[in-house]
Design a protein around this motif. Structure first.
Motif, PDB file in Angstrom:
ATOM      1  N   MET A 138       0.822  -1.208   0.000  1.00 38.75           N
ATOM      2  CA  MET A 138       0.000   0.000   0.000  1.00 38.75           C
ATOM      3  C   MET A 138       0.859   1.263   0.000  1.00 38.75           C
ATOM      4  N   GLY A 139       2.001   1.185   0.635  1.00 42.41           N
ATOM      5  CA  GLY A 139       2.852   2.368   0.697  1.00 42.41           C
ATOM      6  C   GLY A 139       3.763   2.550  -0.496  1.00 42.41           C
ATOM      7  N   SER A 140       3.850   1.559  -1.352  1.00 38.98           N
ATOM      8  CA  SER A 140       4.756   1.672  -2.497  1.00 38.98           C
ATOM      9  C   SER A 140       4.200   2.540  -3.619  1.00 38.98           C
ATOM     10  N   GLY A 141       2.921   2.753  -3.623  1.00 36.70           N
ATOM     11  CA  GLY A 141       2.312   3.534  -4.693  1.00 36.70           C
ATOM     12  C   GLY A 141       2.101   2.765  -5.977  1.00 36.70           C
ATOM     13  N   TYR A 142       2.367   1.447  -5.952  1.00 43.08           N
ATOM     14  CA  TYR A 142       2.203   0.628  -7.146  1.00 43.08           C
ATOM     15  C   TYR A 142       0.716   0.366  -7.388  1.00 43.08           C
ATOM     16  N   HIS A 143       0.320   0.475  -8.638  1.00 39.73           N
ATOM     17  CA  HIS A 143      -1.078   0.236  -9.008  1.00 39.73           C
ATOM     18  C   HIS A 143      -1.263  -1.238  -9.342  1.00 39.73           C
ATOM     19  N   TRP A 144      -1.836  -1.969  -8.401  1.00 43.71           N
ATOM     20  CA  TRP A 144      -2.016  -3.408  -8.577  1.00 43.71           C
ATOM     21  C   TRP A 144      -3.168  -3.678  -9.546  1.00 43.71           C
ATOM     22  N   GLN A 145      -2.934  -4.656 -10.445  1.00 45.92           N
ATOM     23  CA  GLN A 145      -3.930  -5.005 -11.459  1.00 45.92           C
ATOM     24  C   GLN A 145      -4.099  -6.529 -11.490  1.00 45.92           C
ATOM     25  N   TRP A 146      -4.600  -7.066 -10.401  1.00 44.68           N
ATOM     26  CA  TRP A 146      -4.766  -8.502 -10.312  1.00 44.68           C
ATOM     27  C   TRP A 146      -5.791  -9.021 -11.319  1.00 44.68           C
ATOM     28  N   GLU A 147      -6.761  -8.175 -11.677  1.00 46.66           N
ATOM     29  CA  GLU A 147      -7.785  -8.634 -12.627  1.00 46.66           C
ATOM     30  C   GLU A 147      -7.189  -8.928 -13.994  1.00 46.66           C
ATOM     31  N   ARG A 148      -6.081  -8.266 -14.343  1.00 44.55           N
ATOM     32  CA  ARG A 148      -5.418  -8.538 -15.620  1.00 44.55           C
ATOM     33  C   ARG A 148      -4.534  -9.773 -15.537  1.00 44.55           C
ATOM     34  N   ALA A 149      -3.985 -10.040 -14.356  1.00 43.89           N
ATOM     35  CA  ALA A 149      -3.071 -11.179 -14.207  1.00 43.89           C
ATOM     36  C   ALA A 149      -3.813 -12.494 -14.010  1.00 43.89           C
ATOM     37  N   LEU A 150      -5.024 -12.436 -13.455  1.00 45.69           N
ATOM     38  CA  LEU A 150      -5.758 -13.651 -13.119  1.00 45.69           C
ATOM     39  C   LEU A 150      -5.979 -14.592 -14.303  1.00 45.69           C
ATOM     40  N   SER A 176       6.786  -9.513 -19.115  1.00 41.21           N
ATOM     41  CA  SER A 176       7.341  -8.509 -20.030  1.00 41.21           C
ATOM     42  C   SER A 176       6.285  -7.964 -20.985  1.00 41.21           C
ATOM     43  N   ASP A 177       5.384  -8.823 -21.421  1.00 36.75           N
ATOM     44  CA  ASP A 177       4.363  -8.384 -22.362  1.00 36.75           C
ATOM     45  C   ASP A 177       3.287  -7.529 -21.706  1.00 36.75           C
ATOM     46  N   THR A 178       2.966  -7.825 -20.456  1.00 36.44           N
ATOM     47  CA  THR A 178       1.847  -7.155 -19.794  1.00 36.44           C
ATOM     48  C   THR A 178       2.275  -6.048 -18.838  1.00 36.44           C
ATOM     49  N   PHE A 179       3.584  -5.946 -18.552  1.00 34.60           N
ATOM     50  CA  PHE A 179       4.091  -4.992 -17.566  1.00 34.60           C
ATOM     51  C   PHE A 179       3.425  -5.203 -16.204  1.00 34.60           C
ATOM     52  N   LEU A 180       3.281  -6.489 -15.840  1.00 37.57           N
ATOM     53  CA  LEU A 180       2.716  -6.860 -14.542  1.00 37.57           C
ATOM     54  C   LEU A 180       3.705  -7.767 -13.802  1.00 37.57           C
ATOM     55  N   PRO A 181       4.876  -7.263 -13.456  1.00 38.17           N
ATOM     56  CA  PRO A 181       5.878  -8.156 -12.852  1.00 38.17           C
ATOM     57  C   PRO A 181       5.472  -8.711 -11.503  1.00 38.17           C
ATOM     58  N   PHE A 182       4.923  -7.860 -10.640  1.00 38.26           N
ATOM     59  CA  PHE A 182       4.583  -8.328  -9.297  1.00 38.26           C
ATOM     60  C   PHE A 182       3.373  -9.257  -9.318  1.00 38.26           C
ATOM     61  N   GLU A 183       2.370  -8.928 -10.127  1.00 43.58           N
ATOM     62  CA  GLU A 183       1.167  -9.758 -10.181  1.00 43.58           C
ATOM     63  C   GLU A 183       1.447 -11.143 -10.753  1.00 43.58           C
ATOM     64  N   ILE A 184       2.493 -11.257 -11.572  1.00 41.52           N
ATOM     65  CA  ILE A 184       2.838 -12.551 -12.159  1.00 41.52           C
ATOM     66  C   ILE A 184       3.825 -13.313 -11.271  1.00 41.52           C
ATOM     67  N   TRP A 185       4.882 -12.628 -10.841  1.00 39.53           N
ATOM     68  CA  TRP A 185       5.956 -13.323 -10.150  1.00 39.53           C
ATOM     69  C   TRP A 185       5.610 -13.695  -8.712  1.00 39.53           C
ATOM     70  N   LEU A 186       4.783 -12.905  -8.038  1.00 37.99           N
ATOM     71  CA  LEU A 186       4.417 -13.263  -6.668  1.00 37.99           C
ATOM     72  C   LEU A 186       3.636 -14.584  -6.598  1.00 37.99           C
ATOM     73  N   PRO A 187       2.590 -14.775  -7.415  1.00 33.62           N
ATOM     74  CA  PRO A 187       1.928 -16.095  -7.396  1.00 33.62           C
ATOM     75  C   PRO A 187       2.845 -17.229  -7.850  1.00 33.62           C
ATOM     76  N   VAL A 188       3.752 -16.950  -8.792  1.00 36.66           N
ATOM     77  CA  VAL A 188       4.679 -17.988  -9.242  1.00 36.66           C
ATOM     78  C   VAL A 188       5.611 -18.403  -8.101  1.00 36.66           C
TER      79      VAL A 188
END
Length: 271
Positions: free
Chosen positions: A27-39, A223-235
């Motif tokens: 929450m403090g990082s200011g990153y805009h999480w987009q889990w709906e795109r990664a799901l 790399s294609d979606t620019f969602l590194p955290f949403e992809i790598w954290l579940p992995v």
């Protein structure tokens, strides 16, 4: 029972504290999480399906490939390690030096170098796929470590066990098969589990020779979606789950081996 509840309480408290730190940091990082795109890359809802969902490319392709590579490599590593350990302990001078040279050479080379070297210089006439090369190299690499684990387990068998086997009239092969190896396997199980977990994690290096396993698929999608955290954290969670499953299976196997050993001991004493 109280001890079990106490341990469970402290485990829950620890994981709750870690989750709180992660959430506050996110929450403090200011990153805009987009889990709906990664799901959708993991699974998509499908009411008409039996399970109610379809697996996405990361699970249907990447995870299945990782599991296949890990399982085949583990089987090859166990066989390679056992053969090298027996050669070092029971072979002649040539076989002992061969096993020692193989173990020392493979253990002191980076896995990435071995993968690239075999991939680049394997004869084209062999028609080996990149996945087959990854299984071969991983099995040999981890087998060199397991050879030392098996060797330590065999050396840990008391001398009296060998002498008893000889007194009973067992041949050397029967002494190895019926006396030494079962005890060595039970003693070697914990370090073998640790090495197996390393094998699962090392399977991610197969991506450098274009094997479409879990980490390569994750890198491409991130790399294609620019969602590194949403992809790598579940992995990362998937790799952790695989390691925990291995540890759980090993624990059940260890309990089964211990019960079998106790039953054989009781039977022998009764006789």
């Amino acid at each position: 029972m109280r001890s079990w509840l106490k341990d469970a309480f402290f485990c829950c408290l620890f994981f709750a504290a870690v989750a709180l730190l992660v959430v506050r940091g996110a929450m403090g990082s200011g990153y805009h999480w987009q889990w709906e795109r990664a799901l959708p890359f993991f699974f998509t809802p499908a009411p008409q399906s039996v399970f109610g969902f379809h697996l996405g490319p990361l699970l249907a392709n990447g995870l299945v490939t990782t599991l296949r590579i890990s399982a085949c490599s583990l089987a090859l590593a166990l066989l390679t390690g056992l053969v090298l350990a027996v050669l070092r302990l029971a072979g002649g001078p040539v076989s002992r030096n061969f096993a020692l040279g193989t173990v020392q050479t493979v253990r002191n080379m980076p896995l990435m170098v071995l993968l690239l070297g075999v991939y680049m210089f394997v004869p084209a006439s062999w028609n080996l796929s990149a996945e087959a090369i990854a299984i071969l190299v991983l099995g040999l690499f981890e087998g060199a470590y397991m050879a030392e684990i098996f060797r330590a387990g065999i050396l840990g068998v008391p001398t009296g066990q060998w002498e008893a086997a000889m007194c009973l009239g067992l041949s050397p092969w029967q002494a190895w098969r019926l006396v030494a190896l079962p005890q060595a396997a039970r003693q070697s199980l914990p370090p073998i589990v640790s090495q197996s977990v390393s094998l699962v994690k090392d399977s991610s290096l197969a991506s450098i020779i274009a094997v479409s396993e879990l980490s390569q698929q994750s890198g491409i999608i991130a790399s294609d979606t620019f969602l590194p955290f949403e992809i790598w954290l579940p992995v990362a969670g998937i790799y952790l789950l695989l390691a925990l499953c291995l540890a759980g299976l090993a624990k059940r196997l260890e309990v089964s081996l211990s019960k079998g050993h106790m039953a054989r001991t009781a039977k022998a004493r009764a006789i």
